[in-house]
Design an enzyme around this catalytic site. Structure first.
Site, short mmCIF file in Angstrom:
data_model
loop_
_atom_site.label_atom_id
_atom_site.label_comp_id
_atom_site.label_asym_id
_atom_site.label_seq_id
_atom_site.Cartn_x
_atom_site.Cartn_y
_atom_site.Cartn_z
N LYS A 11 1.10 -1.39 -0.14
CA LYS A 11 -0.12 -0.15 0.13
C LYS A 11 0.93 1.38 0.20
O LYS A 11 2.00 1.36 -0.51
CB LYS A 11 -0.87 -0.30 1.50
CG LYS A 11 -1.45 -1.00 1.23
CD LYS A 11 -3.17 -1.24 2.32
CE LYS A 11 -3.55 -2.55 2.40
NZ LYS A 11 -4.46 -2.47 2.55
N GLY A 170 -7.33 -4.48 6.77
CA GLY A 170 -6.78 -3.38 7.49
C GLY A 170 -7.49 -3.67 8.86
O GLY A 170 -7.89 -3.00 9.35
N SER A 210 -6.46 -9.39 6.67
CA SER A 210 -6.28 -9.75 7.68
C SER A 210 -5.97 -10.83 8.09
O SER A 210 -6.05 -11.46 9.11
CB SER A 210 -7.65 -9.11 9.12
OG SER A 210 -7.94 -7.58 8.72
C1 PEP Z 1 -5.12 -5.86 1.08
O1 PEP Z 1 -4.39 -4.74 1.47
O2 PEP Z 1 -4.91 -6.33 -0.22
C2 PEP Z 1 -5.02 -6.09 2.48
C3 PEP Z 1 -5.64 -7.63 2.51
O3 PEP Z 1 -4.52 -5.43 3.37
P1 PEP Z 1 -4.73 -6.03 4.99
O4 PEP Z 1 -4.21 -7.93 5.11
O5 PEP Z 1 -4.00 -5.56 5.99
O6 PEP Z 1 -6.22 -6.73 5.64
#
Ligand code: PEP
Length: 264
Positions: A11, A170, A210
């Site tokens: 990200k 997230g 997550s």
């Molecule tokens: C993502 O950004 O694709 C994602 C799944 O984020 P996270 O693992 O932080 O939930």
């Protein structure tokens, strides 16, 4: 066999220096003896430096987005032609793009077309909002996202689809493996309608939302799942390395990694 993928979406995190430090740690920690496909997706600005740091490694490089035009007066955008040759993979339609930048299925569709034309491999992200999930509209939303994003496109067998329920991204609230497996089967069914059975059977479907070293096994063990797209936890080298090692043990039990699995 569908080759499993562990992909990291960094990200809007890491400076160029931090990105190189992170990929160096990941590269050294994983070593050379892995069979799963590993992809890291740093911010655009770090792609060149990370590519350099990955020289000689089988870890693949991906971008987090692109614009669908090849060049022109589109200030601030990055074209598929700029990415081709720099990275192999590109994330398209991430829910954060849809949520904060107004991206629609129609835009994702143009981006996928542009990525394929430039020889980039798209990871198409789809997933429903919490309210859609609670209202029992998950199938409807996911089906519509696939149909609009892939309309008129000859779906390639090396397309990757990441099912990422927005309520799980997230939030620390991951979905359940069994539930995700059922959704992956649904996704594969829609992909078969949009292409054919053979192509759909070859398309890799990842789970994202997550995912951590603590819960990744629950997703990797599902028959319809082919890996994970990891956001936050991919920024921690030891977590990411551990997730790759778990994937090696789960998908290639007869060819375990040369190192011991780091207990988590
Ligand atoms: C993502 O950004 O694709 C994602 C799944 O984020 P996270 O693992 O932080 O939930």
């Amino acid at each position: 066999m569908r080759f499993p993928i562990i992909a990291g979406n960094w990200k809007m995190n890491t400076t160029v220096t931090e990105a190189v430090e992170l990929v160096d740690k990941v590269r050294k920690g994983i070593g050379a003896g892995f069979s799963v496909e590993i992809i890291v997706c740093p911010p655009f600005i770090s792609l060149t430096a990370v590519k350099e740091a990955l020289k000689g490694s089988a870890i693949k490089l991906g971008a987090q987005n692109l614009y669908f035009e090849e060049k022109g007066a589109y200030t601030g955008e990055v074209s598929p032609l700029m990415l081709a040759g720099l990275c192999e993979v590109v994330i398209i339609g991430h829910s954060e793009r849809r949520q904060y930048f107004g991206e629609t299925g129609e835009i994702a569709n143009k981006k996928i077309g542009a990525a394929l034309k430039a020889g980039l491999k798209p990871i198409l992200c789809i997933g429903e909002k919490l309210e859609d999930n609670e209202a029992g509209r998950m199938s409807e939303v996911v089906t519509e996202q696939l149909q609009s994003s892939l309309a008129g496109i000859a779906v390639p067998a090396d397309l990757v689809v990441a099912y990422e329920p927005i309520w799980a991204i997230g939030t620390g609230r991951a979905a359940h493996g069994k539930q995700v497996n059922e959704t992956a089967a649904l996704i594969r069914g829609v992909l078969a309608e949009l292409s054919n059975q053979e192509t759909a059977q070859g398309i890799r479907i990842l789970y994202g939302g997550s995912v951590t070293a603590e819960n990744i096994a629950e997703f990797l063990e599902q028959s319809e799942m082919d890996g994970a797209l990891v956001g936050g936890a991919s920024l921690k080298a030891d977590q990411f390395i551990n997730m790759v090692e778990q994937a090696e043990y789960i998908y290639f039990p007869n060819n375990p990694p040369t190192k011991d699995l780091i207990p988590w």
